[in-house]
Design a protein around this motif. Sequence first.
Motif, PDB file in Angstrom:
ATOM      1  N   TYR A 512      38.850  42.909  29.251  1.00 42.84           N
ATOM      2  CA  TYR A 512      40.220  43.207  29.608  1.00 42.84           C
ATOM      3  C   TYR A 512      41.215  41.783  29.444  1.00 42.84           C
ATOM      4  O   TYR A 512      42.143  42.228  29.185  1.00 42.84           O
ATOM      5  CB  TYR A 512      40.133  43.764  31.082  1.00 42.84           C
ATOM      6  N   GLU A 513      40.573  41.029  29.566  1.00 42.35           N
ATOM      7  CA  GLU A 513      41.350  39.665  29.232  1.00 42.35           C
ATOM      8  C   GLU A 513      41.618  39.834  27.781  1.00 42.35           C
ATOM      9  O   GLU A 513      43.030  39.232  27.599  1.00 42.35           O
ATOM     10  CB  GLU A 513      40.749  38.392  29.555  1.00 42.35           C
ATOM     11  N   GLU A 514      40.818  39.932  26.705  1.00 41.85           N
ATOM     12  CA  GLU A 514      41.501  40.339  25.593  1.00 41.85           C
ATOM     13  C   GLU A 514      42.664  41.432  25.226  1.00 41.85           C
ATOM     14  O   GLU A 514      43.401  40.946  24.690  1.00 41.85           O
ATOM     15  CB  GLU A 514      40.035  40.594  24.707  1.00 41.85           C
ATOM     16  N   ILE A 515      42.292  42.279  26.016  1.00 41.16           N
ATOM     17  CA  ILE A 515      43.087  43.351  26.103  1.00 41.16           C
ATOM     18  C   ILE A 515      44.633  42.997  26.529  1.00 41.16           C
ATOM     19  O   ILE A 515      45.680  43.423  25.777  1.00 41.16           O
ATOM     20  CB  ILE A 515      42.892  44.598  26.835  1.00 41.16           C
ATOM     21  N   ILE A 516      44.399  42.166  27.596  1.00 41.44           N
ATOM     22  CA  ILE A 516      45.925  41.662  28.069  1.00 41.44           C
ATOM     23  C   ILE A 516      46.613  40.801  27.105  1.00 41.44           C
ATOM     24  O   ILE A 516      47.862  40.848  26.604  1.00 41.44           O
ATOM     25  CB  ILE A 516      45.767  41.177  29.293  1.00 41.44           C
ATOM     26  N   ALA A 517      45.605  39.949  26.480  1.00 40.04           N
ATOM     27  CA  ALA A 517      46.242  38.974  25.578  1.00 40.04           C
ATOM     28  C   ALA A 517      47.011  39.704  24.212  1.00 40.04           C
ATOM     29  O   ALA A 517      47.925  39.202  23.543  1.00 40.04           O
ATOM     30  CB  ALA A 517      45.021  37.939  24.955  1.00 40.04           C
ATOM     31  N   LEU A 518      46.111  40.741  23.947  1.00 40.94           N
ATOM     32  CA  LEU A 518      46.655  41.587  22.856  1.00 40.94           C
ATOM     33  C   LEU A 518      48.111  42.275  23.047  1.00 40.94           C
ATOM     34  O   LEU A 518      48.799  42.685  22.137  1.00 40.94           O
ATOM     35  CB  LEU A 518      45.592  42.429  22.199  1.00 40.94           C
ATOM     36  N   ASN A 519      48.230  42.700  24.247  1.00 37.95           N
ATOM     37  CA  ASN A 519      49.379  43.420  24.654  1.00 37.95           C
ATOM     38  C   ASN A 519      50.313  42.581  25.706  1.00 37.95           C
ATOM     39  O   ASN A 519      50.329  43.293  27.043  1.00 37.95           O
ATOM     40  CB  ASN A 519      48.931  44.786  25.005  1.00 37.95           C
ATOM     41  N   PRO A 520      50.917  41.474  25.532  1.00 37.51           N
ATOM     42  CA  PRO A 520      51.761  40.929  26.319  1.00 37.51           C
ATOM     43  C   PRO A 520      53.016  41.843  26.795  1.00 37.51           C
ATOM     44  O   PRO A 520      53.466  42.365  25.859  1.00 37.51           O
ATOM     45  CB  PRO A 520      51.936  39.621  25.519  1.00 37.51           C
ATOM     46  N   GLY A 521      53.024  41.634  27.941  1.00 35.04           N
ATOM     47  CA  GLY A 521      54.476  42.362  28.331  1.00 35.04           C
ATOM     48  C   GLY A 521      54.041  43.787  28.970  1.00 35.04           C
ATOM     49  O   GLY A 521      54.992  44.360  29.291  1.00 35.04           O
ATOM     50  N   ASN A 522      53.047  44.330  28.496  1.00 31.43           N
ATOM     51  CA  ASN A 522      52.446  45.556  28.870  1.00 31.43           C
ATOM     52  C   ASN A 522      51.516  45.490  30.221  1.00 31.43           C
ATOM     53  O   ASN A 522      50.402  45.440  30.266  1.00 31.43           O
ATOM     54  CB  ASN A 522      51.572  46.378  27.895  1.00 31.43           C
ATOM     55  N   ASP A 523      52.361  45.799  31.291  1.00 30.96           N
ATOM     56  CA  ASP A 523      51.763  45.379  32.569  1.00 30.96           C
ATOM     57  C   ASP A 523      51.094  46.683  33.300  1.00 30.96           C
ATOM     58  O   ASP A 523      50.309  46.411  34.158  1.00 30.96           O
ATOM     59  CB  ASP A 523      52.945  45.076  33.776  1.00 30.96           C
ATOM     60  N   ALA A 524      50.913  47.820  32.331  1.00 33.40           N
ATOM     61  CA  ALA A 524      50.092  48.620  32.708  1.00 33.40           C
ATOM     62  C   ALA A 524      48.664  48.275  32.336  1.00 33.40           C
ATOM     63  O   ALA A 524      47.500  48.641  33.256  1.00 33.40           O
ATOM     64  CB  ALA A 524      50.154  49.899  31.722  1.00 33.40           C
ATOM     65  N   LYS A 525      48.449  47.330  31.692  1.00 32.47           N
ATOM     66  CA  LYS A 525      47.015  46.751  31.322  1.00 32.47           C
ATOM     67  C   LYS A 525      46.671  46.077  32.619  1.00 32.47           C
ATOM     68  O   LYS A 525      45.429  46.052  32.967  1.00 32.47           O
ATOM     69  CB  LYS A 525      47.290  45.973  30.219  1.00 32.47           C
ATOM     70  N   ILE A 526      47.523  45.465  33.299  1.00 32.52           N
ATOM     71  CA  ILE A 526      47.099  44.677  34.630  1.00 32.52           C
ATOM     72  C   ILE A 526      46.628  45.698  35.827  1.00 32.52           C
ATOM     73  O   ILE A 526      45.690  45.226  36.462  1.00 32.52           O
ATOM     74  CB  ILE A 526      48.419  43.911  35.155  1.00 32.52           C
ATOM     75  N   LEU A 527      47.234  46.879  35.681  1.00 36.30           N
ATOM     76  CA  LEU A 527      46.638  47.918  36.488  1.00 36.30           C
ATOM     77  C   LEU A 527      45.128  48.204  36.276  1.00 36.30           C
ATOM     78  O   LEU A 527      44.405  48.402  37.119  1.00 36.30           O
ATOM     79  CB  LEU A 527      47.408  49.388  36.335  1.00 36.30           C
ATOM     80  N   GLY A 528      44.988  48.443  34.946  1.00 32.14           N
ATOM     81  CA  GLY A 528      43.525  48.755  34.434  1.00 32.14           C
ATOM     82  C   GLY A 528      42.656  47.481  34.814  1.00 32.14           C
ATOM     83  O   GLY A 528      41.377  47.796  35.249  1.00 32.14           O
ATOM     84  N   GLN A 529      43.024  46.166  34.475  1.00 33.59           N
ATOM     85  CA  GLN A 529      42.278  45.199  35.061  1.00 33.59           C
ATOM     86  C   GLN A 529      41.946  45.090  36.487  1.00 33.59           C
ATOM     87  O   GLN A 529      40.892  44.759  36.951  1.00 33.59           O
ATOM     88  CB  GLN A 529      43.035  43.849  34.720  1.00 33.59           C
ATOM     89  N   THR A 530      43.233  45.301  37.389  1.00 34.99           N
ATOM     90  CA  THR A 530      42.877  45.438  38.676  1.00 34.99           C
ATOM     91  C   THR A 530      42.020  46.366  39.155  1.00 34.99           C
ATOM     92  O   THR A 530      41.103  46.154  40.005  1.00 34.99           O
ATOM     93  CB  THR A 530      44.122  45.787  39.453  1.00 34.99           C
ATOM     94  N   SER A 531      41.820  47.541  38.708  1.00 41.08           N
ATOM     95  CA  SER A 531      40.934  48.581  38.894  1.00 41.08           C
ATOM     96  C   SER A 531      39.643  48.130  38.667  1.00 41.08           C
ATOM     97  O   SER A 531      38.655  48.360  39.592  1.00 41.08           O
ATOM     98  CB  SER A 531      41.296  50.104  37.970  1.00 41.08           C
ATOM     99  N   LEU A 532      39.286  47.537  37.766  1.00 41.52           N
ATOM    100  CA  LEU A 532      38.044  47.030  37.220  1.00 41.52           C
ATOM    101  C   LEU A 532      37.603  46.023  38.291  1.00 41.52           C
ATOM    102  O   LEU A 532      36.394  45.917  38.685  1.00 41.52           O
ATOM    103  CB  LEU A 532      38.118  46.444  35.870  1.00 41.52           C
ATOM    104  N   ALA A 533      38.528  45.176  38.587  1.00 43.41           N
ATOM    105  CA  ALA A 533      37.914  43.980  39.474  1.00 43.41           C
ATOM    106  C   ALA A 533      37.675  44.503  40.733  1.00 43.41           C
ATOM    107  O   ALA A 533      36.819  43.947  41.601  1.00 43.41           O
ATOM    108  CB  ALA A 533      39.262  42.911  39.462  1.00 43.41           C
ATOM    109  N   TYR A 534      38.428  45.350  41.180  1.00 44.93           N
ATOM    110  CA  TYR A 534      38.232  46.178  42.606  1.00 44.93           C
ATOM    111  C   TYR A 534      37.041  46.777  42.744  1.00 44.93           C
ATOM    112  O   TYR A 534      36.027  46.659  43.620  1.00 44.93           O
ATOM    113  CB  TYR A 534      39.536  46.783  42.848  1.00 44.93           C
ATOM    114  N   GLN A 535      36.614  47.428  41.767  1.00 46.15           N
ATOM    115  CA  GLN A 535      35.473  48.358  41.635  1.00 46.15           C
ATOM    116  C   GLN A 535      34.264  47.445  41.280  1.00 46.15           C
ATOM    117  O   GLN A 535      33.010  47.572  41.745  1.00 46.15           O
ATOM    118  CB  GLN A 535      35.425  49.307  40.619  1.00 46.15           C
ATOM    119  N   GLY A 536      34.375  46.448  40.710  1.00 38.15           N
ATOM    120  CA  GLY A 536      33.489  45.358  40.505  1.00 38.15           C
ATOM    121  C   GLY A 536      33.263  44.368  41.576  1.00 38.15           C
ATOM    122  O   GLY A 536      32.221  43.492  41.749  1.00 38.15           O
ATOM    123  N   LYS A 537      34.038  44.589  42.791  1.00 39.88           N
ATOM    124  CA  LYS A 537      33.892  43.805  43.723  1.00 39.88           C
ATOM    125  C   LYS A 537      34.334  42.349  43.685  1.00 39.88           C
ATOM    126  O   LYS A 537      33.941  41.567  44.557  1.00 39.88           O
ATOM    127  CB  LYS A 537      32.525  43.885  44.786  1.00 39.88           C
TER     128      LYS A 537
END
Length: 753
Positions: A512-537
């Motif tokens: 997801y770090e790579e995804i966010i780097a490829l899509n600067p300004g697309n803050d929906a990807k931040i939501l996806g990253q946050t979801s993963l980070a929370y589920q992974g504790k």
Amino acid sequence: MNWYRRTLGLCLGLNLLTATPLMLAQPALAQLPNLENQPALVQEGYVLFERGWIAPALETFRQAVQQYPNSVPAQLGLARSYLKLGQDANAFEAFRRLLVLEPTNIEALETLGVLGTYRPEWRSVGIESLTTLLAQPGYEQNGEVRSQRALLLFYEGRLVEAVADYDIALEQNPTWATQVGAAQVFAYGGRSAQSVELFESYINAGQRLTVFEAQAYSFALRRQDNPGQAIAVLTAFLDANGDPTEQAQIKADLATSYAANREYEQGLALLDTIQGQPLVVARALRGMTFYTDTPVVQQRAIAAYKAVLSSSSLTVGTAREAAAALGSYPSSQPTTLATYRQLAAQYPDDVSLYVQTSIWERQLAQISAQELRQRLLAVNLPENPIQLRYVASSLARLDPPDAELITFYQEVLAVTAAEPFLHYRLGQIYLQQNQLDLAQEQLQLYAGDDPAVLLFQAEQARRQDDIDTSIAIYQQLINDPTSNNEVVTGALQGLAGIYQGQGRYAEALALYEEIIALNPGNDAKILGQTSLAYQGKFIAVETAESVLNQWLASHSANDTPPELYSLVGSLPADPARSQLYDTLLAINPRSIAVRQRQIQVLAMTDPDAANQAAAQLVADNPDAPEAYLLQGQIAQDTDDLSTAAAAYNTLLERNPEQFDAIVGLAGVRFRQLRYQEARRLYDQAIELAPDDINLRQASISLTVAQDRPLQALEEISALQSRVPNSIGLERQELLIQERLLLHRGFQPVWERY
């Protein structure tokens, strides 16, 4: 992800609608009809025609048609005379009239098939005529007729059908014209490897390419990751004394090939020499952005299309093309919507403009999903094939596709084949619904070398539990140097989803770090990253909720990307988010994760209603494991242990290693005092997830329940060596020690006073 931004769209803008890249057939006049028993006026017309006195013959045939309106020979003579004099429009109408009198007249069917290449508005009649001709005895396998229909289908953008016709024509001892025509259609129809083979065979036989053929050949070479040869093919056609319009198109294609060859500076320099052709330059720049993410290329493409829109000689078709092209770039999408709105206001009877405007309003979150559904489902599809094409192409842009509009997708596909990618979208819907056979059928109807096909196949493999194949496809796309950002983003997200399902959250987050780097300004990807980070504790619930609240405060309620559903569905059920659950489910009622949270909130106040809702969720989604898990959890929480056990057992019958079902059933058996079964299930779960601390603590509780406190203390001691300073373990140890002391008849010191 928007796969409509593929190179086929550029090809359609360049050739299929405006140019004539394939060799056009010429109408051929048949022998004289049988004139026996024909009126003298009709016979006189044919005598004049045979002597080459076409103008007098035309006048005679006009009189004959007036006097004998049902005479086939008179109508045929009139049609032939118009054709001979070059009056194509009159000839076209005369031959159509002839088909009214004799629907299977071979000469009329053949001629209309050829005339269909002369004007865009005649193509559908040409296709229909050739289709009728192919149904006549002796014509079913006629390669020349197939080739001619393929040509018309190609011009209409119906590439899948054109490819199918050429497949048959190539089996019938094809002429060189058929072979090179097939090579061109295969190039743009997703069969670039076969296209290159046909072109090479054609050239090796001593045949010379035309400019249009060279353009198609270079396109196929680029698709086969051979831009160097594409450059060589096009360079041979550069001629300082050549036709300026033709040379501009060659340079535009050459610039795209340079970009594919990672020489975008040379491509830009070449375009600087044709600035007098703004639309050609804009198209070339757009083509270059498919091969390079260099900001200067994208910026010039946007500026070029905006300049086209500001032209005083702008046509509706060009405006639509520019609007669609600008829609490929997030920064210029407001311009796209503004253009469609302006065109829709100018042409209120054009249904396709209404559809395009509505879909862009939804994509830019200016209307809700419900509003879009209401609009589209109320639309009466136009009969005009060009408008139908625009409806289909704009619907294909809707990403992700809306499953609630499935009937609209099917209706559009039933009346037009001009947008093969719409089959891909419908396939995506079927894939979401786990209807894998139907999904595969739609994928086969969208054939080609589009990377979207590989992404589809990867997801299909994942749903069939062929994880290795799915991972291999994703890795292939990620490592392919020709993959653009959209392709790589889709592959990274797919791979992250697999890692998430395997509990490999750290690896998923790295992707997801790579995804966010490829899509600067697309803050929906931040939501996806946050979801993963929370589920992974990796983050606390408060951090995840903070990210969600920031999104909700800064975005329209109509802005509901898939990542929002992922985050909301991963967070614990919260009554404060009840309205959010309702809103999201109104947009996408098939989101099981959000529906789970809604039912869990309901269970806090109305357990019976929650159990009913969970049962309905299972009925609506019989193949979804998460539905059964929710039913089991709700039933377990409300002491309906038999229903909970049935739900978990259903999952375990399908997959004996379904971890959550094993743990859930273990908890049920524990509460039912069926300790031996519970022990077996906990041991099985621990074998699957040896590092799950919560699971081990539950297992320790079972050991205590089986009256084995000393063994439980040993298990805690072993676990503390792996997880030091665990407050939960310390508390559990203290409670066991208290119980042990009480069993021995001692009163703890802290209770003596």
